[in-house]
Design a protein around this motif. Structure first.
Motif, mmCIF file in Angstrom:
data_model
loop_
_atom_site.group_PDB
_atom_site.id
_atom_site.type_symbol
_atom_site.label_atom_id
_atom_site.label_comp_id
_atom_site.label_asym_id
_atom_site.label_seq_id
_atom_site.Cartn_x
_atom_site.Cartn_y
_atom_site.Cartn_z
ATOM 1 N N VAL A 119 31.577 93.394 -9.101
ATOM 2 C CA VAL A 119 32.079 92.156 -8.495
ATOM 3 C C VAL A 119 33.459 91.826 -9.056
ATOM 4 O O VAL A 119 34.377 91.444 -8.313
ATOM 5 C CB VAL A 119 31.105 90.986 -8.746
ATOM 6 C CG1 VAL A 119 31.705 89.671 -8.251
ATOM 7 C CG2 VAL A 119 29.768 91.248 -8.066
ATOM 8 N N ALA A 157 32.980 83.737 -6.951
ATOM 9 C CA ALA A 157 34.310 84.265 -6.624
ATOM 10 C C ALA A 157 34.821 83.678 -5.308
ATOM 11 O O ALA A 157 35.996 83.287 -5.194
ATOM 12 C CB ALA A 157 34.260 85.788 -6.549
ATOM 13 N N ALA A 158 33.933 83.597 -4.329
ATOM 14 C CA ALA A 158 34.320 83.052 -3.021
ATOM 15 C C ALA A 158 34.687 81.571 -3.103
ATOM 16 O O ALA A 158 35.509 81.073 -2.321
ATOM 17 C CB ALA A 158 33.190 83.247 -2.018
ATOM 18 N N ARG A 182 29.223 86.662 -6.699
ATOM 19 C CA ARG A 182 30.016 86.771 -5.467
ATOM 20 C C ARG A 182 30.250 85.391 -4.861
ATOM 21 O O ARG A 182 31.345 85.113 -4.333
ATOM 22 C CB ARG A 182 29.317 87.703 -4.475
ATOM 23 C CG ARG A 182 29.301 89.159 -4.925
ATOM 24 C CD ARG A 182 28.840 90.098 -3.828
ATOM 25 N NE ARG A 182 28.808 91.480 -4.318
ATOM 26 C CZ ARG A 182 29.870 92.269 -4.426
ATOM 27 N NH1 ARG A 182 31.068 91.811 -4.051
ATOM 28 N NH2 ARG A 182 29.765 93.494 -4.874
ATOM 29 N N SER A 183 29.255 84.532 -4.923
ATOM 30 C CA SER A 183 29.414 83.164 -4.415
ATOM 31 C C SER A 183 30.451 82.418 -5.246
ATOM 32 O O SER A 183 31.252 81.643 -4.707
ATOM 33 C CB SER A 183 28.072 82.428 -4.460
ATOM 34 O OG SER A 183 27.112 83.068 -3.639
ATOM 35 N N LEU A 187 37.226 88.187 -10.190
ATOM 36 C CA LEU A 187 36.484 87.242 -11.026
ATOM 37 C C LEU A 187 36.484 87.731 -12.473
ATOM 38 O O LEU A 187 36.216 88.896 -12.746
ATOM 39 C CB LEU A 187 35.043 87.120 -10.517
ATOM 40 C CG LEU A 187 34.114 86.163 -11.272
ATOM 41 C CD1 LEU A 187 34.540 84.718 -11.054
ATOM 42 C CD2 LEU A 187 32.661 86.366 -10.811
ATOM 43 N N GLU A 205 36.081 94.047 -7.542
ATOM 44 C CA GLU A 205 36.325 93.799 -6.119
ATOM 45 C C GLU A 205 36.960 92.446 -5.843
ATOM 46 O O GLU A 205 37.686 92.290 -4.850
ATOM 47 C CB GLU A 205 34.998 93.892 -5.356
ATOM 48 C CG GLU A 205 34.386 95.288 -5.356
ATOM 49 C CD GLU A 205 32.973 95.305 -4.810
ATOM 50 O OE1 GLU A 205 32.557 94.278 -4.228
ATOM 51 O OE2 GLU A 205 32.280 96.316 -4.979
ATOM 52 N N THR A 206 36.712 91.464 -6.689
ATOM 53 C CA THR A 206 37.138 90.094 -6.385
ATOM 54 C C THR A 206 38.164 89.512 -7.352
ATOM 55 O O THR A 206 38.804 88.506 -7.030
ATOM 56 C CB THR A 206 35.927 89.146 -6.364
ATOM 57 O OG1 THR A 206 35.400 89.027 -7.700
ATOM 58 C CG2 THR A 206 34.845 89.656 -5.430
#
Length: 318
Positions: free
Chosen positions: A159, A107-108, A104-105, A165, A162-163
């Motif tokens: 993840v 992707a952000a 998640r980090s 990635l 949702e993102t």
């Protein structure tokens, strides 16, 4: 055609696979950020990044800036002398929560692709001789480590959904090469000493992967457009029996192969008596991997043979 990347972050950079992969990435002209837990574990030409622990709250922001790909090798692996009252919780702490948080980090931070080195233990512990695990098989992990790797894979799929990635999952079998530890290192030591071994009648089949072959496959998974969203089982493609492996090791070390026959049932009984069933079971049982998908979809061909890998593995033992 491969996707051009400039900067890659490698967790577990000072580990057995990590060091080799970092060297491979550098040789291909990439800027490498190597994540370790030791401040003194710097690697030549690698920008060392230190994290105290990998879990669900690790701050990755300083390491992910400008990275195109994350190669996630770090994990809590099999513990020989487990002291935790809840081993699965400890594995989940690092391998599941830590992996999901890192993804998640990433992707952000705008990272494009996340390559996760899982384990064939997600598929299971053993196959019938002549039957190989494939990517289509249902997961059947048998120990806390395997369970945590499977749960991490599922978290990564979430993840990705949702993102956006790009997640690539790689499940290797036993990895060997110079500096290998554990049971493989013990096997090398025993053969080097000329200790007679009762495995001449063992007729199993096991898949292995030489660490340089694995590094090559991982680099392809980091750069090939078709790899995104896929899971791959990788191996050398030359399955060997325990008997053949011991003989090959003896040949490359210039030693005599001191094997003699003993009924498998007696070997299993002795292993049970001496509480070595797991260790001996891996020597007697089969575990085969079908790596045809990665070869077919990505055009991967292992650059080294099993004999090449074994020669490099025992080079400093001769």
């Amino acid at each position: 055609m491969r996707v051009a990347i400039n900067r890659i972050m490698v967790t577990g950079a000072n580990g057995f696979v990590g060091q080799l992969f970092c060297a491979e990435a550098l040789a291909r002209g990439l800027e490498v950020f190597g994540v370790t837990r030791l401040s003194g574990a710097s690697l030549p030409n690698v920008k060392n990044v230190v994290v105290s622990d990998i879990n669900g709250t690790t701050d990755w922001s300083f390491a992910l800036v400008g990275c195109d790909v994350v190669m996630h090798l770090a994990a809590r692996v099999h513990v020989m002398r487990e002291t935790s009252d809840d081993p699965l919780a400890e594995f989940r702490h690092v391998n599941v929560a830590g992996t999901e948080h890192l993804a998640r980090s990433a992707a952000a931070a705008g990272v494009r692709r996340f390559v996760y080195v899982s384990s064939i233990k997600v598929n299971g512990e053993e196959t019938s001789k002549g039957t190989a695990y494939t990517e289509q098989d249902n997961a059947a992990p048998q120990d806390p480590y395997g369970v945590s790797k499977w749960e991490a894979e599922q978290a990564l799929h979430c993840v990705a959904k949702e993102t956006g990635l790009e997640v690539v999952i790689v499940r290797p079998p036993l990895v060997y090469g110079a500096g290998v530890k554990g049971n493989f290192a013990q096997m090398i030591s025993v053969v080097a000493k000329g200790v007679p071994l009762p495995f001449a009648s063992v007729n199993n089949k096991r898949s292995l992967i030489y660490v340089k072959n694995l590094a090559d496959a991982l680099m392809l998974c980091a750069t090939h457009p078709a790899a995104a969203g896929n899971t791959y089982l990788v191996s050398d493609g030359e399955d060997v029996s325990t008997t053949d492996l011991l003989r090959k090791l003896a040949v490359v070390m210039g030693k005599k192969s001191r094997l003699f026959s003993c009924p498998v049932v007696l070997l299993k009984l002795a292993a049970k008596i001496f509480r070595k069933s797991d260790q001996v079971g891996r020597l007697l049982g089969s575990l085969q991997v079908d790596s045809s998908k990665v070869r077919r979809e990505l055009g991967w061909v292992p650059p080294f043979s099993v004999d090449d890998g074994l020669k490099a593995t025992v080079k400093d033992k001769i």
